[in-house]
Motif scaffolding. Sequence first.
Motif, PDB file in Angstrom:
ATOM      1  N   ASP A 250       0.700  -1.188   0.097  1.00 49.98           N
ATOM      2  CA  ASP A 250       0.075  -0.134   0.025  1.00 49.98           C
ATOM      3  C   ASP A 250       1.027   1.266  -0.123  1.00 49.98           C
ATOM      4  N   THR A 251       1.953   1.157   0.646  1.00 53.74           N
ATOM      5  CA  THR A 251       2.878   2.426   0.804  1.00 53.74           C
ATOM      6  C   THR A 251       3.395   2.879  -0.556  1.00 53.74           C
ATOM      7  N   ARG A 252       3.888   1.770  -1.358  1.00 59.13           N
ATOM      8  CA  ARG A 252       4.386   1.719  -2.672  1.00 59.13           C
ATOM      9  C   ARG A 252       3.231   2.561  -3.613  1.00 59.13           C
ATOM     10  N   THR A 253       2.027   1.740  -3.445  1.00 57.41           N
ATOM     11  CA  THR A 253       0.873   2.350  -4.219  1.00 57.41           C
ATOM     12  C   THR A 253       0.481   3.954  -4.055  1.00 57.41           C
ATOM     13  N   MET A 254       0.708   4.285  -2.737  1.00 58.48           N
ATOM     14  CA  MET A 254       0.349   5.347  -2.348  1.00 58.48           C
ATOM     15  C   MET A 254       1.172   6.467  -3.103  1.00 58.48           C
ATOM     16  N   ARG A 255       2.557   6.014  -3.015  1.00 58.17           N
ATOM     17  CA  ARG A 255       3.486   6.975  -3.481  1.00 58.17           C
ATOM     18  C   ARG A 255       3.571   7.166  -5.161  1.00 58.17           C
ATOM     19  N   ILE A 256       3.193   6.011  -5.588  1.00 63.40           N
ATOM     20  CA  ILE A 256       2.852   6.359  -7.223  1.00 63.40           C
ATOM     21  C   ILE A 256       1.513   7.355  -7.328  1.00 63.40           C
ATOM     22  N   ILE A 257       0.533   6.940  -6.733  1.00 64.03           N
ATOM     23  CA  ILE A 257      -0.740   7.902  -6.837  1.00 64.03           C
ATOM     24  C   ILE A 257      -0.134   9.405  -6.590  1.00 64.03           C
ATOM     25  N   ALA A 258       0.463   9.498  -5.519  1.00 69.14           N
ATOM     26  CA  ALA A 258       0.875  10.903  -5.160  1.00 69.14           C
ATOM     27  C   ALA A 258       1.835  11.294  -6.274  1.00 69.14           C
ATOM     28  N   ASP A 259       2.812  10.761  -6.673  1.00 71.37           N
ATOM     29  CA  ASP A 259       3.490  11.453  -7.425  1.00 71.37           C
ATOM     30  C   ASP A 259       2.686  11.697  -8.794  1.00 71.37           C
ATOM     31  N   HIS A 260       2.364  10.711  -9.420  1.00 71.35           N
ATOM     32  CA  HIS A 260       1.737  11.013 -10.665  1.00 71.35           C
ATOM     33  C   HIS A 260       0.752  11.945 -10.715  1.00 71.35           C
ATOM     34  N   ILE A 261      -0.022  12.062  -9.361  1.00 72.82           N
ATOM     35  CA  ILE A 261      -1.228  12.969  -9.747  1.00 72.82           C
ATOM     36  C   ILE A 261      -0.721  14.570  -9.637  1.00 72.82           C
ATOM     37  N   LYS A 262       0.546  14.570  -8.811  1.00 75.26           N
ATOM     38  CA  LYS A 262       1.260  15.973  -8.846  1.00 75.26           C
ATOM     39  C   LYS A 262       1.815  16.347 -10.095  1.00 75.26           C
ATOM     40  N   ALA A 263       2.495  15.328 -10.537  1.00 73.45           N
ATOM     41  CA  ALA A 263       2.815  15.680 -11.994  1.00 73.45           C
ATOM     42  C   ALA A 263       2.001  15.994 -13.019  1.00 73.45           C
ATOM     43  N   ALA A 264       0.976  15.309 -12.962  1.00 71.59           N
ATOM     44  CA  ALA A 264      -0.228  15.621 -13.822  1.00 71.59           C
ATOM     45  C   ALA A 264      -1.006  16.997 -13.558  1.00 71.59           C
ATOM     46  N   SER A 265      -0.913  17.245 -12.477  1.00 76.45           N
ATOM     47  CA  SER A 265      -1.362  18.499 -12.209  1.00 76.45           C
ATOM     48  C   SER A 265      -0.772  19.499 -12.660  1.00 76.45           C
ATOM     49  N   PHE A 266       0.841  19.844 -12.728  1.00 75.97           N
ATOM     50  CA  PHE A 266       1.663  20.770 -13.008  1.00 75.97           C
ATOM     51  C   PHE A 266       1.363  20.602 -14.587  1.00 75.97           C
ATOM     52  N   ILE A 267       1.565  19.374 -15.332  1.00 75.33           N
ATOM     53  CA  ILE A 267       1.374  19.386 -16.592  1.00 75.33           C
ATOM     54  C   ILE A 267       0.115  20.146 -17.171  1.00 75.33           C
ATOM     55  N   ILE A 268      -0.876  19.756 -16.594  1.00 81.50           N
ATOM     56  CA  ILE A 268      -2.207  20.479 -16.991  1.00 81.50           C
ATOM     57  C   ILE A 268      -2.187  21.943 -16.879  1.00 81.50           C
ATOM     58  N   ALA A 269      -1.551  22.424 -15.592  1.00 81.65           N
ATOM     59  CA  ALA A 269      -1.371  23.567 -15.243  1.00 81.65           C
ATOM     60  C   ALA A 269      -0.607  24.480 -16.219  1.00 81.65           C
ATOM     61  N   ASP A 270       0.387  23.874 -16.850  1.00 80.84           N
ATOM     62  CA  ASP A 270       1.269  24.372 -17.864  1.00 80.84           C
ATOM     63  C   ASP A 270       0.458  24.267 -19.250  1.00 80.84           C
ATOM     64  N   GLY A 271      -0.850  24.065 -19.227  1.00 86.53           N
ATOM     65  CA  GLY A 271      -1.396  24.031 -20.534  1.00 86.53           C
ATOM     66  C   GLY A 271      -1.720  22.921 -21.515  1.00 86.53           C
ATOM     67  N   ILE A 272      -1.215  21.687 -20.960  1.00 87.02           N
ATOM     68  CA  ILE A 272      -1.307  20.486 -21.779  1.00 87.02           C
ATOM     69  C   ILE A 272      -2.621  19.652 -21.350  1.00 87.02           C
ATOM     70  N   THR A 273      -3.306  19.179 -22.343  1.00 88.46           N
ATOM     71  CA  THR A 273      -4.434  17.968 -21.814  1.00 88.46           C
ATOM     72  C   THR A 273      -4.127  16.659 -22.128  1.00 88.46           C
ATOM     73  N   PRO A 274      -4.657  15.726 -21.746  1.00 89.35           N
ATOM     74  CA  PRO A 274      -4.383  14.249 -22.034  1.00 89.35           C
ATOM     75  C   PRO A 274      -4.885  14.103 -23.588  1.00 89.35           C
ATOM     76  N   GLY A 275      -3.768  13.266 -24.409  1.00 94.96           N
ATOM     77  CA  GLY A 275      -3.966  13.085 -25.601  1.00 94.96           C
ATOM     78  C   GLY A 275      -3.189  11.797 -25.936  1.00 94.96           C
ATOM     79  N   ASN A 276      -3.067  11.761 -27.298  1.00 96.10           N
ATOM     80  CA  ASN A 276      -2.343  10.464 -27.671  1.00 96.10           C
ATOM     81  C   ASN A 276      -0.810  10.630 -28.187  1.00 96.10           C
TER      82      ASN A 276
END
Length: 566
Positions: A250-276
């Motif tokens: 669970d600890t590992r899982t929580m780290r992955i979620i925390a990291d990825h959501i933080k990174a995703a938030s910043f990428i979106i904030a800099d103007g990118i939307t999910p795509g291919n």
Amino acid sequence: MRRKELIKRYIQFFISKGHKEIKNSSLIPENDPTVLFTTAGMHPLVPYLLGQPHALGKRLCNVQRCIRTGDIEEVGDPFHHTFFEMLGNWSLGDYFKKESINFSFEFLTKELKIPKEKISVTCFKGDKDCPKDEESAKIWESLNIKNIKFLPKEDNWWGPAGKTGPCGPDTEIFIDGIEIWNNVFMQYNKNENGNYIPLTQKNVDTGMGVERVISIINNTGDNYLTDCFKPIILLIEKKSEKNYGKNEKDTRTMRIIADHIKAASFIIADGITPGNKEQGYILRRLIRRAVKYSRELGNNFSLSELVEGVYQIYPEYEIISKNKEKIIYEIKEEEEKFLKTLEKGMNLFKKLTENKKEIECKDSFLLYQSYGFPVELIEEECKKRGIIFSKEKFEEECNIHKELSRTATQGKFKSGLADNSEKTTQLHTCSHLLLEALRKVLKDNSIIQKGSNITPDRLRLDFNFDRKLTDEELKEVELLVNTQIEKNLEVTRKEMSLNDAKKEGARGNFEDRYGERVSVYTIGNFSKEICAGPHVKRLGEIKGKFKIIKEESSSAGVRRIKAIIT
Ligand code: SER
């Protein structure tokens, strides 16, 4: 010590050593088309490392948001993350090894009070491209550092970040065996042919990871237990009703979620939307991996609920506070989309593996490629059903496809700014002409640049305007730009204070945090912009005709034009 305190002390220290603070730039590089993301503080400085004068002088420092997705699979242990903040200081042809090493030593031992016995360093061993770095080792010895190792290029060389660009030998600093700071002596430019050409100026480019240093100073032994992550971890604990640190999985899982959501938030904030493709694809992958892992925690909350934690860690980032709603929306949308394909993908998975002992490579690749299944999910579903899944074979299949797309990407980014700066420089100058021509043709003086991306093949300019342009308007804009080019107008650069620039009527996106001194580029009496990119000296250097190849919507109220020189 808190993250904010470390950043403050670092910037103050380097300001006291004659440095000027530069802005924390977007994760989407503007001045370096050789990379998808800003992976280090040096990206926005590429033109200056190659010799262009910087308006704020030769000593610079900042804290820079960065993304590195190279070892995304490693995220989950206490030390890896894809998003991080980098503290950096630069000398653009000013001081070199002696001052740089002395500054780092003084900051670590005097400001942060790290005992020098805990410090060890590595230096470049030397090879056919560059001699052994005895000089740095001597400087470390003079500071009484005893633990000095010489290592080859794989360890003690940094850059170029893309295929070409500035690079050089480095000296790396470790505390208790953990690397925290990298001082790069950028004195070469690697060109298309793989040769290292000495630069006209010797630069220093250093980078220190905020999360690692904070973890070391506070002795947490886990970056996710520092204030760089804690608020997100607390939210995950609360929403999943599970405890961080209780069991390894669970600890590992929580780290992955925390990291990825933080990174995703910043990428979106800099103007990118999910795509291919490109950045959009990386963003999609981060969110989908996070969704996959959140299912393991019980999946009883939306990942968008974690954005609040990102905001709590980084309240001073306007891009986060201003775009909070947008970030929440995009994450939620992508999460829902993925859960839908997941359902379809699961049905297909069942069909593909019916009565089979092993899943075929092409089938697992199909699930991965077309249904966005993260590899972990394929592995897990096979395991549940007692079906053999060979990760090696799957990776081979991926590599074949990766190689294909890498070749395509390299073709696309072929000869980046560093090497083929003539083309990029011509296109960059055209983007100034384009912006001004848009203001004149559309009779809208409020038009400003909202984004720019330039490769040697084309320019891309985003600007505020709320409707599609007509064909006539586009023709008129093209004509106006080409008329200026034919006039062979002179392009001049003047350094001045931001206030003087505004008084002189220079245009710029004043939402950007410019330094107190800026470069203003004037093109005849046609355009006057605050800018940091590379420019031609006379418009006659632009070889060919300016042509708009696409006009489309970029986001609400923002249009995008792509143009080339033919
Ligand atoms: N560019 C170097 C690095 O990323 C120093 O900042 O390590």
